[in-house]
Write a protein that holds these residues in place. Structure first.
Motif, short mmCIF file in Angstrom:
data_model
loop_
_atom_site.label_atom_id
_atom_site.label_comp_id
_atom_site.label_asym_id
_atom_site.label_seq_id
_atom_site.Cartn_x
_atom_site.Cartn_y
_atom_site.Cartn_z
N ALA A 55 -6.76 -3.70 -5.66
CA ALA A 55 -5.89 -3.48 -4.50
C ALA A 55 -6.61 -2.88 -3.31
N ARG A 77 -0.07 -5.02 -4.76
CA ARG A 77 -0.99 -5.36 -5.85
C ARG A 77 -1.31 -4.15 -6.73
N CYS A 78 -1.19 -2.96 -6.18
CA CYS A 78 -1.51 -1.72 -6.88
C CYS A 78 -0.62 -1.55 -8.12
N ASP A 118 -3.65 -2.84 -0.72
CA ASP A 118 -2.51 -3.73 -0.94
C ASP A 118 -1.59 -3.03 -1.93
#
Length: 73
Positions: free
Chosen positions: A62, A12-13, A9
């Motif tokens: 992530a 999200r990282c 993701d």
């Protein structure tokens, strides 16, 4: 045959880079924004342990690792 499937993701990282340090054959970092780049969604057997470790040390969570359940009796 069991297949390990990875997903990342990128939203999200946070670009910590632990994935690329832990499993450079499977992950890299985008040179523009530093976020994760997934090189192999289905890593070869030789790199699965490192991919699992990278998912575990991901600071932001992530990386997700999906392994099919073994079919047995």
């Amino acid at each position: 045959m069991r297949t390990t499937r990875l997903r990342v993701d990128r939203e999200r990282c946070i670009g910590a880079g632990m994935c690329a340090l832990t499993a450079p054959e499977v992950f890299d970092q985008d040179p523009d924004d530093g976020r994760v780049l997934l090189l192999h969604a289905d890593p070869p057997t030789a790199h699965r342990a490192a991919a699992q470790m990278a998912a575990g040390v991901c600071t932001s969570g992530a990386i997700t690792l999906n392994e099919p359940e073994s079919s047995g009796s």
